[in-house]
Scaffold this active site. Structure first.
Site, PDB file in Angstrom:
ATOM      1  N   CYS A  89       0.731  -1.200   0.300  1.00 12.27           N
ATOM      2  CA  CYS A  89       0.130  -0.150  -0.412  1.00 12.27           C
ATOM      3  C   CYS A  89       0.841   1.314   0.022  1.00 12.27           C
ATOM      4  CB  CYS A  89      -1.077  -0.350   1.117  1.00 12.27           C
ATOM      5  SG  CYS A  89      -2.071   1.291   1.562  1.00 12.27           S
TER       6      CYS A  89
ATOM      7  N   CYS B  54      -6.639   0.028 -47.559  1.00 16.69           N
ATOM      8  CA  CYS B  54      -6.657   1.149 -47.300  1.00 16.69           C
ATOM      9  C   CYS B  54      -7.829   2.849 -47.391  1.00 16.69           C
ATOM     10  CB  CYS B  54      -5.367   2.315 -47.988  1.00 16.69           C
ATOM     11  SG  CYS B  54      -5.063   3.801 -47.451  1.00 16.69           S
TER      12      CYS B  54
ATOM     13  N   CYS C 252       4.903   7.896 -40.002  1.00 15.63           N
ATOM     14  CA  CYS C 252       6.629   8.393 -40.509  1.00 15.63           C
ATOM     15  C   CYS C 252       7.386   9.122 -40.971  1.00 15.63           C
ATOM     16  CB  CYS C 252       6.449   7.080 -42.215  1.00 15.63           C
ATOM     17  SG  CYS C 252       7.826   6.303 -42.427  1.00 15.63           S
TER      18      CYS C 252
END
Lengths: 490, 457
Positions: free
Chosen positions: A155, A362, A372
């Site tokens: 805890c 796509c 990218c």
């Protein structure tokens, strides 16, 4: 319909299949379990009435809300992180251990065990760090009929300020010593619950093992501040304008828990039967913890979010998956994934994958393209309609081109051929192309792609044997850990 | 600014119209808007943005809703489209942004862009914040804008942001043109259009209402301003050219719509016939239903496939109980002081596309109100110049094509360099958003041209 034959032929499994249905029963450090799904020590296991309802719903066991000298709680105890419209993706609490008298909890344990003798009741315990205090509480919990003891060394809030909970779990010597005291007295299995608020979970795990623990459970909650109110500048949960760090759990912590579970199970000096905890909300999560070596799993946040009823799919889903995979028991797949987690230096450097965009799936969102370019290696391009591959077109140039376009609302009577125009097919110019020669196989595009299986990572056969960093170093190809960095600079 | 009464306070809503013309698309509340905003994929070079004539950066304003940056969201919208609130309600998004949404391509509902845009714009109004743009430093240049519809308003906003004075002239007592008077109230209430223009006027636009600019007036404005923008829309709705057209009970769709929106008209008689099957005809037919007509027909001389209304408008009309009669042509209007019925002949299309009456097919459709919606004329006559325009004026030489003003699409410039134009008078009659885009390009075009003229290019 009335005959036994009729109902079996309708159940979808057939007469013989029913006999082959896998079982969820297992044994965990000597404790017989009807299924691996336990409720963790937390508000869902606060009292006997709750736990009996949980058992009726299908939970195989419950770890009682930690028993100790009754505490006083604050009002306003929980807070959470919502994520994109989903509630409680991460959950935080500053509630302490049970606020009920020890005697009441123990009486109720006895009552629950009398009514549910086959269900597992574990007494979670936390008392001051004195040998006699631990001996006393162990004796009383076992006398009440608990099937095992879980030592709350995890805890992270409140109790730790009083020298208990994670204050014990964070100091290996205390952890070992108190485990030892408990083992002097205990007749039932002793489970030590570990805190993740430490740099290496294996250190307290080893200490617990040295102290004689029969099993471990991990992880307890992670120190957290879930958020700050941007109007009041106050953190949550708000207690009269102030807050305190709490314990973080829920779906958000699962990857951290899986890593710690793996660390414990891959280390011979810490490995013990393990009850996995941390972000488990369904059978898939449970299967992952078991694949990394856990024998049982403990659930809290998901039950707090949706109620005890979630266990029905946990059982059903895990059984169906086991049947599909041909596993008859939990032991058949427990730990199967452990050999697949290695150190980085042992990974195959000659393994090469590249991204493939499946044009038929796509939708043209171009998230892979921007990911990218901005987040990876600039090897996805928007040049499918160019006469030749064009890797020089930057995102800025693409956007500028669109900004110059003059678009108008297609009006049937003014623009012949626009009515019934369909948007169902992605235009070729919006389907990105991967430059496979430069793709490093990082996975980012496939991770951001919103369409399942639209971007797949495919292995390129380089015809090279397995070779790891470790092997390269051994062969003398690399002189030291930093050799490659050094060589690129010289 | 003078002590002008704010535009929205100059009109009184008719309770009957308010009751009968409730929102077609109800607004989002926050708990619905945020999950919808989070559903947006945040496409790169987003198709919705490309499809929008004003190129609103849709993914950006949606992500700002998701993050709770509502003032930033409204600013993103307004930066591209100064009438972003009207467009969020009036745009046929099914064929624009929402029609272009990539979600269509994997069996998902497109993002509800229009409702999100309205959510951001409503939040801006509710916050009481001013328009998030300031006028540019005064240049001393001025432009006269003829018409105060969406094209001129958008043009004026661009001019003011560049410190160029904008004088708007309009024949009506209130600004907005068809945006204020011509859009079905369940899409865009009149008061909402005025609220938006009130905000736009914070840029310091000068309005000259109830001023009809004739040829002489235009020649004068050409002399007193550095450039002139023509945002004059289209002309009157065509007439049928049949007997009885002068009877009481013959009106046109634009008058009907402007009538109920301005409160001048609160009911229609029982039987209404709308001639024509374009989007305006649909608006008039649905308005008739809501104004109490028990039977409303739309009739068209060709078939359903040739109607110029959008498919979703056709569906909406059917849903409201409007009946369609295809391949019929009016040949006369019957009545005795007031309209009693419409004489019709069934027609058939021939292979070359022309229409021929079918023999012995004449019949009469009983009607109490006939609403014409068969296209608008152009202002070709006015623009072709008039004797009063004088030798110094060049506007009479502006090149037209089929009555439309020919412009350079990128700058809005006409064949006469000092005149720019945009909106329906150049594009043949499109949507509010097209007019805004035209006006925006023209405003930038004018500023660029003036910059060169005054040595700042």
């Amino acid at each position: 319909m009335g005959s036994a034959l009729g109902s079996e032929s309708l159940d979808g499994w057939g007469c013989n299949m029913a006999k082959d249905r896998p079982t969820l029963t297992s044994t965990f450090c000597g404790i017989e379990c009807m299924n691996p799904f336990w409720l963790a020590s937390a508000p869902p296991t606060n009292c006997g009435e709750q736990i009996m309802r949980a058992f009726d719903a299908g939970w195989g066991g419950a770890v009682w809300k930690t028993i100790g000298e009754p505490i006083t709680n604050v009002s306003s105890r929980y807070s959470s992180i919502d994520w994109e419209g989903r509630r409680m993706m991460g959950f935080n609490n500053i509630e302490l251990i049970s606020d009920r008298p020890i005697e009441v909890n123990l009486q109720e344990i006895a009552e629950v065990k009398r009514r549910y003798p086959k269900h597992v009741v574990i007494a979670s315990l936390m008392v001051e760090s004195k040998r006699e205090s631990w001996h006393d509480i162990v004796q009383r919990a076992e006398d009440a009929g608990a099937d095992g003891l879980e030592l709350n060394f995890g805890c992270p809030h409140g109790m730790s300020e009083r020298g208990m909970g994670s204050a014990v779990g964070q100091v290996p010597e205390y952890c070992e010593k108190i485990t030892g005291w408990v083992k002097e007295k205990a007749r039932t299995p002793v489970i030590v619950k570990l805190t993740p608020n430490i740099s290496d979970i294996r250190v307290p795990a080893r200490a617990a093992k040295r102290g004689g623990a029969d099993a471990l459970s991990a992880i307890n909650t992670i120190n957290s501040i879930t958020g700050i109110d941007l109007d009041t500048f106050q953190p949550s949960p708000n207690v009269d304008g102030k807050s305190s760090h709490g314990g973080y759990c829920g779906p958000a912590v699962k990857p951290i828990a899986l890593n710690m579970v793996q660390q414990i199970q891959a280390d011979a000096t810490s490995m013990l039967p393990l009850s996995g905890i941390g972000g488990i909300g369904n059978w898939r999560d449970a299967a992952e913890f078991i694949l990394l070596g856990c024998s049982t799993v403990q659930v809290c946040t998901a039950a707090m979010h949706y109620g005890y009823r979630i266990v029905e799919d946990m059982q059903d889903g895990l059984l169906n998956w086991m049947a599909e995979k041909g596993f008859a028991t939990i032991e058949d797949f427990r730990g199967l994934s452990l050999p697949n987690v290695r150190e980085w230096k042992q990974l195959n450097l000659n393994y090469q994958i590249v991204a493939r965009i499946h044009a038929d799936l796509c939708i043209g969102c171009q998230l892979c393209y921007t990911a990218c370019w901005d987040g990876a290696h600039q090897c996805i391009h928007l040049d499918r309609t160019s006469p030749a591959p064009d890797t020089t077109l930057t995102p800025g140039m693409v956007e500028a081109e669109s900004a110059r376009r003059i678009s108008t609302t297609p009006i049937p009577k003014l623009d012949a051929g626009t009515s019934g125009r369909t948007n169902a097919i992605t235009p070729l110019e919006r389907i990105p192309r991967v430059d496979e020669h430069h793709c490093v196989g990082c996975n980012l595009c496939s991770l951001v792609c919103p369409v399942e299986n639209c971007i797949t990572m495919e292995r390129i056969d380089k015809d090279l044997p397995f070779e790891s960093w470790e092997e390269r170093v051994a062969k003398g190809l690399i002189t030291s850990g930093t050799g490659e960095v050094m060589s690129t600079n010289t | 600014m003078s002590e002008r009464v704010p535009f929205p306070e100059q009109v009184v809503a008719t309770p009957e119209v308010v009751k009968r013309f409730g929102d077609l698309h109800p607004p989002f509340d926050r708990q619905a808007a945020v999950p919808e905003a989070n559903r947006c994929l945040y496409c790169f070079d987003a198709p919705c943005t490309i499809a929008c004539p004003t190129h609103i950066d849709v993914p950006s304003f949606i992500k700002k809703i998701a993050s709770g940056n509502l003032s930033g969201s409204a600013r993103t919208i307004l930066d591209a489209n100064i009438l972003g609130a009207s467009c969020s309600r009036a745009c046929p998004v099914e064929v624009l942004c929402e029609g272009a949404c990539v979600m269509h391509r994997y069996n998902k509902q497109p993002i509800q862009i229009a409702r999100l845009q309205r959510f951001a714009m409503d939040a801006l109004y509710e916050s009481g914040a001013p328009l998030p743009f300031a006028p540019g430093p005064e240049t001393g240049l001025s432009v006269a804008l003829i018409g105060a519809g969406p094209a001129s308003l958008a043009c004026a906003a661009e001019l003011r942001r560049r410190g160029i004075r904008a004088d708007l002239y309009d024949a009506r007592p209130l600004p907005g043109g068809l945006n204020t008077y011509g859009i079905a109230e369940y899409k865009l209430p009149l008061v909402e259009s005025l609220r938006e223009i009130e905000m736009l006027s914070q840029l310091g636009v000068e309005f000259h209402f109830e001023t009809k600019v004739d040829a002489a007036g235009l020649a004068e404005l050409e002399g007193t301003h550095d450039a002139v923008f023509l945002g004059i829309g289209l002309g009157a709705i065509h007439q049928l050219g049949v007997a009885g057209e002068e009877l009481a009970g013959v009106t046109n769709a634009l008058d009907l719509i402007a009538g109920y929106k301005s409160g001048a008209l609160t009911t229609v008689p029982k039987r209404v016939v709308v001639v024509g099957a374009g989007n305006t005809a649909i608006d008039a037919a649905i308005a008739s239903v809501r104004l109490g007509a028990s039977e409303v027909h739309i009739l068209y001389r060709r078939g359903q496939e040739q109607m110029s209304a959008f498919a979703f408008e056709y569906e909406h009309a059917k849903h409201e109980g409007v009946k369609f009669l295809w391949h019929v042509q009016p040949t006369g209007i019957r009545g005795d002081g007031i309209v009693k019925g419409l004489e019709l002949t069934r027609v058939a299309a021939t292979e070359d596309g022309s229409i021929v009456p079918e023999k012995d097919s004449a019949f009469v459709l009983e009607a109490d109100l006939i609403v014409l919606s068969i296209g608008q004329s152009t202002h070709a006559d006015f623009l072709s110049g008039s004797p009063s325009s004088g030798p110094s004026s060049t506007f009479g030489k502006i090149q037209l094509e089929r009555g439309r003003i020919v412009i350079d699409r990128a700058t809005g410039q006409t064949s006469q360099p000092k005149f720019f134009a945009g909106g329906d008078c150049t594009n043949g009659g499109r949507e509010v958003v097209d007019a805004v885009a035209d006006g925006k390009r023209a405003g930038i075009g004018i500023a660029g041209w003036l910059g060169v003229q005054h040595g700042k290019g």
